[in-house]
Design a protein around this motif. Structure first.
Motif, PDB file in Angstrom:
ATOM      1  N   LEU A 110      46.786  51.663  35.520  1.00 55.13           N
ATOM      2  CA  LEU A 110      48.165  51.351  35.145  1.00 55.13           C
ATOM      3  C   LEU A 110      48.343  49.866  34.846  1.00 55.13           C
ATOM      4  N   THR A 111      47.628  49.009  35.559  1.00 53.31           N
ATOM      5  CA  THR A 111      47.717  47.575  35.308  1.00 53.31           C
ATOM      6  C   THR A 111      47.211  47.234  33.917  1.00 53.31           C
ATOM      7  N   VAL A 112      46.071  47.771  33.554  1.00 62.56           N
ATOM      8  CA  VAL A 112      45.491  47.472  32.241  1.00 62.56           C
ATOM      9  C   VAL A 112      46.344  48.072  31.122  1.00 62.56           C
ATOM     10  N   ILE A 113      46.703  49.316  31.254  1.00 62.32           N
ATOM     11  CA  ILE A 113      47.516  49.971  30.217  1.00 62.32           C
ATOM     12  C   ILE A 113      48.883  49.295  30.119  1.00 62.32           C
ATOM     13  N   GLY A 114      49.464  48.936  31.261  1.00 66.07           N
ATOM     14  CA  GLY A 114      50.747  48.243  31.256  1.00 66.07           C
ATOM     15  C   GLY A 114      50.671  46.882  30.582  1.00 66.07           C
ATOM     16  N   ALA A 115      49.568  46.157  30.791  1.00 65.57           N
ATOM     17  CA  ALA A 115      49.404  44.859  30.129  1.00 65.57           C
ATOM     18  C   ALA A 115      49.273  45.031  28.622  1.00 65.57           C
ATOM     19  N   PHE A 116      48.524  46.047  28.188  1.00 64.36           N
ATOM     20  CA  PHE A 116      48.418  46.322  26.757  1.00 64.36           C
ATOM     21  C   PHE A 116      49.790  46.681  26.181  1.00 64.36           C
ATOM     22  N   VAL A 122      46.960  36.858  33.450  1.00 66.92           N
ATOM     23  CA  VAL A 122      46.972  38.216  32.894  1.00 66.92           C
ATOM     24  C   VAL A 122      45.560  38.787  32.862  1.00 66.92           C
ATOM     25  N   ILE A 123      44.605  38.006  32.355  1.00 65.74           N
ATOM     26  CA  ILE A 123      43.220  38.477  32.288  1.00 65.74           C
ATOM     27  C   ILE A 123      42.663  38.678  33.701  1.00 65.74           C
ATOM     28  N   GLY A 124      42.951  37.749  34.607  1.00 63.42           N
ATOM     29  CA  GLY A 124      42.465  37.883  35.982  1.00 63.42           C
ATOM     30  C   GLY A 124      43.014  39.119  36.679  1.00 63.42           C
ATOM     31  N   LEU A 125      44.301  39.381  36.508  1.00 60.05           N
ATOM     32  CA  LEU A 125      44.909  40.568  37.113  1.00 60.05           C
ATOM     33  C   LEU A 125      44.312  41.842  36.530  1.00 60.05           C
ATOM     34  N   MET A 126      44.153  41.867  35.217  1.00 58.63           N
ATOM     35  CA  MET A 126      43.574  43.049  34.580  1.00 58.63           C
ATOM     36  C   MET A 126      42.140  43.275  35.028  1.00 58.63           C
ATOM     37  N   LEU A 127      41.330  42.220  35.001  1.00 62.91           N
ATOM     38  CA  LEU A 127      39.929  42.368  35.389  1.00 62.91           C
ATOM     39  C   LEU A 127      39.789  42.703  36.873  1.00 62.91           C
ATOM     40  N   LEU A 131      38.276  42.663  26.358  1.00 59.49           N
ATOM     41  CA  LEU A 131      39.324  41.682  26.075  1.00 59.49           C
ATOM     42  C   LEU A 131      38.979  40.323  26.674  1.00 59.49           C
ATOM     43  N   ALA A 132      38.458  40.307  27.887  1.00 59.71           N
ATOM     44  CA  ALA A 132      38.053  39.047  28.513  1.00 59.71           C
ATOM     45  C   ALA A 132      36.904  38.409  27.747  1.00 59.71           C
ATOM     46  N   TYR A 133      35.963  39.216  27.297  1.00 62.05           N
ATOM     47  CA  TYR A 133      34.840  38.675  26.526  1.00 62.05           C
ATOM     48  C   TYR A 133      35.324  38.083  25.208  1.00 62.05           C
ATOM     49  N   LEU A 134      36.259  38.756  24.557  1.00 62.44           N
ATOM     50  CA  LEU A 134      36.797  38.222  23.303  1.00 62.44           C
ATOM     51  C   LEU A 134      37.496  36.887  23.532  1.00 62.44           C
ATOM     52  N   SER A 135      38.110  36.731  24.689  1.00 62.10           N
ATOM     53  CA  SER A 135      38.840  35.501  25.002  1.00 62.10           C
ATOM     54  C   SER A 135      37.921  34.373  25.434  1.00 62.10           C
ATOM     55  N   LEU A 136      36.835  34.719  26.102  1.00 61.58           N
ATOM     56  CA  LEU A 136      35.950  33.712  26.677  1.00 61.58           C
ATOM     57  C   LEU A 136      34.628  33.567  25.944  1.00 61.58           C
ATOM     58  N   GLY A 137      34.281  34.554  25.139  1.00 64.01           N
ATOM     59  CA  GLY A 137      32.965  34.594  24.517  1.00 64.01           C
ATOM     60  C   GLY A 137      32.753  33.523  23.465  1.00 64.01           C
ATOM     61  N   PRO A 138      31.562  33.522  22.882  1.00 60.79           N
ATOM     62  CA  PRO A 138      31.208  32.492  21.918  1.00 60.79           C
ATOM     63  C   PRO A 138      32.037  32.525  20.640  1.00 60.79           C
ATOM     64  N   GLY A 139      32.610  33.666  20.307  1.00 61.42           N
ATOM     65  CA  GLY A 139      33.413  33.768  19.093  1.00 61.42           C
ATOM     66  C   GLY A 139      34.880  33.429  19.292  1.00 61.42           C
ATOM     67  N   ALA A 140      35.261  33.082  20.521  1.00 60.86           N
ATOM     68  CA  ALA A 140      36.667  32.768  20.802  1.00 60.86           C
ATOM     69  C   ALA A 140      37.041  31.452  20.147  1.00 60.86           C
ATOM     70  N   PRO A 141      38.172  31.417  19.461  1.00 58.53           N
ATOM     71  CA  PRO A 141      38.565  30.178  18.808  1.00 58.53           C
ATOM     72  C   PRO A 141      38.966  29.112  19.822  1.00 58.53           C
TER      73      PRO A 141
END
Length: 167
Positions: free
Chosen positions: A13-19, A133-138, A104-114
């Protein structure tokens, strides 16, 4: 067993609610482009979701005009599966939510993140509300992921003990 189902359901519910909240914030911004609150929500709180909406993102299919009603239906389905105490369904949803949160966390933190700013030192990828938000979801989805696997191991052990006692 109900604690395990509750933990898994909470993570889902936390992840779906954040989305759903991120999609609602994007819809709010499109309706009120002059609103400072709408810009803050999209650029500060739900920035990782904005990155996921990019053309090259593997999560791009989760966003769009039908995403908000879809998220609400998925929330209702998660609650219905929990109400039926369908363990495999609860675990499957929890595992899918963990994979979505991790992606989602990888997209935000990964090498391709702007990068957020130009400078000589690399800027921190996440800070403030988007980190929360990312910490709560993860955190919640990782707990649900772990509980689903530990409860499966417990069921396998109980089954083996029952077979050994009967033999």
């Amino acid at each position: 067993m109900s604690r395990a189902l509750d933990a898994q359901t909470f993570g889902s519910l936390t992840v779906i609610g954040a989305f759903a909240a991120a999609e609602a914030a994007a819809a709010f911004l499109s309706l009120h482009p002059g609103s400072e609150a709408a810009w803050y929500l999209n650029l500060a709180v739900f920035r990782p979701f904005e990155l996921a909406r990019a053309e090259t993102s593997p999560l791009r299919g989760l966003f769009g005009p039908a995403a908000l009603p879809g998220a609400v239906l998925l929330l209702a389905a998660t609650l219905a599966v929990r109400a039926c105490r369908f363990r495999f369904g609860v675990a499957a949803i929890a595992n899918l939510c963990f994979s979505a949160a991790a992606t989602l966390a990888y997209l935000s933190l990964g090498p391709g993140a702007p990068a957020r700013a130009a400078g000589l030192l690399p800027p921190p990828a996440l800070q403030g509300p988007d980190l929360a938000v990312i910490g709560l979801m993860l955190g919640s989805s990782a707990l649900a992921f772990a509980v689903s696997h530990l409860s499966l191991v417990g069921l396998i052990r109980a089954d083996r003990r029952a077979r050994a006692a009967g033999a």
